[in-house]
Design an enzyme around this catalytic site. Structure first.
Site, PDB file in Angstrom:
ATOM      1  N   GLY A  85      -5.631 -11.758  -0.432  1.00 15.82           N
ATOM      2  CA  GLY A  85      -6.155 -12.580  -1.666  1.00 15.82           C
ATOM      3  C   GLY A  85      -7.114 -13.748  -1.071  1.00 15.82           C
ATOM      4  O   GLY A  85      -7.431 -13.746   0.253  1.00 15.82           O
ATOM      5  N   ASN A  86      -7.371 -14.248  -2.014  1.00 15.35           N
ATOM      6  CA  ASN A  86      -8.286 -15.495  -1.299  1.00 15.35           C
ATOM      7  C   ASN A  86      -8.097 -16.781  -2.597  1.00 15.35           C
ATOM      8  O   ASN A  86      -7.414 -16.668  -3.511  1.00 15.35           O
ATOM      9  CB  ASN A  86      -9.859 -15.118  -1.589  1.00 15.35           C
ATOM     10  CG  ASN A  86     -10.587 -14.755  -2.928  1.00 15.35           C
ATOM     11  OD1 ASN A  86     -10.504 -15.699  -3.750  1.00 15.35           O
ATOM     12  ND2 ASN A  86     -10.975 -13.420  -2.933  1.00 15.35           N
ATOM     13  N   ARG A  87      -8.587 -17.715  -2.078  1.00 18.30           N
ATOM     14  CA  ARG A  87      -8.107 -19.112  -2.891  1.00 18.30           C
ATOM     15  C   ARG A  87      -9.056 -19.500  -4.145  1.00 18.30           C
ATOM     16  O   ARG A  87      -9.130 -20.486  -4.865  1.00 18.30           O
ATOM     17  CB  ARG A  87      -8.139 -20.382  -1.815  1.00 18.30           C
ATOM     18  CG  ARG A  87      -7.262 -20.210  -0.649  1.00 18.30           C
ATOM     19  CD  ARG A  87      -7.153 -21.154   0.402  1.00 18.30           C
ATOM     20  NE  ARG A  87      -7.429 -22.538  -0.373  1.00 18.30           N
ATOM     21  CZ  ARG A  87      -8.074 -23.512   0.261  1.00 18.30           C
ATOM     22  NH1 ARG A  87      -8.568 -23.336   1.451  1.00 18.30           N
ATOM     23  NH2 ARG A  87      -8.166 -24.631  -0.450  1.00 18.30           N
TER      24      ARG A  87
END
Ligand code: CTP
Length: 408
Positions: free
Chosen positions: A207-209
């Site tokens: 995922g990413n932030r």
């Protein structure tokens, strides 16, 4: 510190005005609450007095020597009315001034924003539609209500917008009183927001932030400027749902691409604010991947996801405006702006919002800064401000480019 008047109408949603009051005072502003008599049947004056630190009056015959019904409005930097009932909208639209709140609304020369809450039938009644149109023609903001559970068992359009959203709109109007013109009426816009997740196995993902805050601000501001908004949202669970938008929840880059492509057909503007994963695991395990002392540590093989933005540009309808986002850092090859200009040319979109990584406006922050580049060569610095201010700047630029009749 700005002076805000919080008008409270007599509806059950008056209890949510307390949360709005809290949010506004915590933003460092001086808030004076002016309820109607009916509002005090729902929430006691003591609550508003304790939370605001000011006395609370409803009529024009208290503290007459201070001429409150004139002074409170004249001195305000912003008036927000939460909730705005059908009755209060009617009285305000016709310029009645039979209590302290309506007197204040007539004397205020600052931005005034009404946040309606009522049953769907009342919101849709021609009398209310006319009153809303009248107030908007006078320059007031009448926000879109949310859809959802109303008092009792009913549900439909007419629910008060989320208090966090009201605080956000209030802060936007304090920063830029002209940020919410109805210039997107008749337009359909699509906004993607959040960060995609690519599953590795049933319990893990890449995922990413991205928090989705910037995309949600774009959707919120567009809806309040009159647009029909489709918000394609990937993992933004903690954010309040913007009032008056059609929300489509997705998880992976492939799902986001499909949802955006479907919504974009015939849309006037598409804004790709989502952080879309460039890669996904080449295979997803059907069971949890176990560690083992005997086997070698597993390697994750990746394959490319398609570029959704590039696909939109390739298939765009004449007149459709496409907006991309880019996070850049300077390096030996060039500055942030050099990279951004090259990306704008490569991507072929009309507008590119560029965030310089590490320059304020970090992931999950409430503020943002950067540059807005246009394919016609215009370059504007976006000063550090709330994400809804950046959103308003993007819609200003998009509406300038749109001109003419809606894309159909
Ligand atoms: N985007 C997309 N599909 C992808 C990846 C990104 O539509 N598979 C969109 C994003 O929503 C954003 C823009 O493209 O609007 C960002 O472009 P990208 O080239 O991915 O930017 P960076 O991640 O900054 O790229 P690079 O690593 O190439 O600098």
């Amino acid at each position: 510190m700005k002076r805000i008047v919080l008008g409270v109408g007599g509806g059950i949603a008056a209890y949510k005005a307390c949360e709005v009051l809290r949010g506004l005072t915590e933003s460092g502003h001086d808030v004076r609450v002016v309820p109607t008599d009916a509002a005090l049947k729902f929430v006691g004056a003591a609550t508003f007095e304790a939370l605001s630190g000011h006395p609370v009056d409803t009529g024009v015959f208290t503290a007459v020597h201070e001429v409150q019904h004139v002074r409170i409005g004249q001195e305000a930097d912003l008036v927000v009315v939460v909730p705005a009932t059908a009755d209060l909208l009617a009285r305000a639209a016709h310029g009645l001034a039979d209590d302290l709140l309506t007197g204040t609304l007539l004397t205020a020369r600052c931005p005034v924003a009404f946040f309606p809450a009522m049953h769907t039938e009342m919101w849709e009644h021609p009398a209310t539609r006319d009153n809303v149109a009248t107030l908007r023609s006078h320059g007031a903001v009448v926000a879109e209500p949310a859809a959802g559970r109303l008092t009792g068992v009913d549900s439909g359009k007419g629910r008060l917008a989320d208090p966090r959203e009201i605080v956000d709109v209030a802060r936007l109007l304090l920063a830029r009183g002209d940020a919410l013109p109805r210039d997107l009426e008749g337009r359909h816009v699509v906004v993607s927001a959040g960060g995609t997740r690519e599953p590795l196995d049933p319990v893990r993902h890449l995922g990413n932030r991205s928090s989705g805050k910037q995309g949600y601000a774009l959707a919120r501001v567009a809806a309040q400027r009159g647009a029909r908004v489709t918000l394609v949202s990937a993992h933004t669970d903690a954010l309040p749902e913007p009032a008056g938008v059609d929300l489509v929840h997705v998880s992976t880059a492939a799902q986001l691409g499909e949802a955006v492509d479907t919504a974009a057909a015939g849309a006037d503007v598409v804004v790709m604010a989502a952080a879309v994963a460039d890669f996904r695991p080449a295979g997803t395990s059907g069971h949890k991947i176990k560690k083992s002392d005997d086997d070698p540590d597993p390697a994750v093989e990746l394959e490319r996801n398609r570029d959704v933005l590039a696909g939109l540009v390739a298939r765009r309808t004449p007149g459709q405006i496409i907006v991309g986002f880019a996070a850049e850092t300077g390096d030996a090859e060039g500055s942030v702006l050099d990279h951004a200009r090259a990306k704008l040319a490569r991507k072929g979109c009309d507008l590119l919002v560029v965030n310089a990584v590490g320059e304020g406006g970090a992931f999950d922050a409430d503020d943002n800064t950067g540059w807005l580049l246009a394919s016609d060569g215009a370059e504007d610095r976006i000063p550090l401000g709330a994400k809804s201010e950046l959103a308003a700047t993007v819609w200003d630029a998009a509406t300038r480019l749109l001109g003419g009749a809606p894309v159909r």
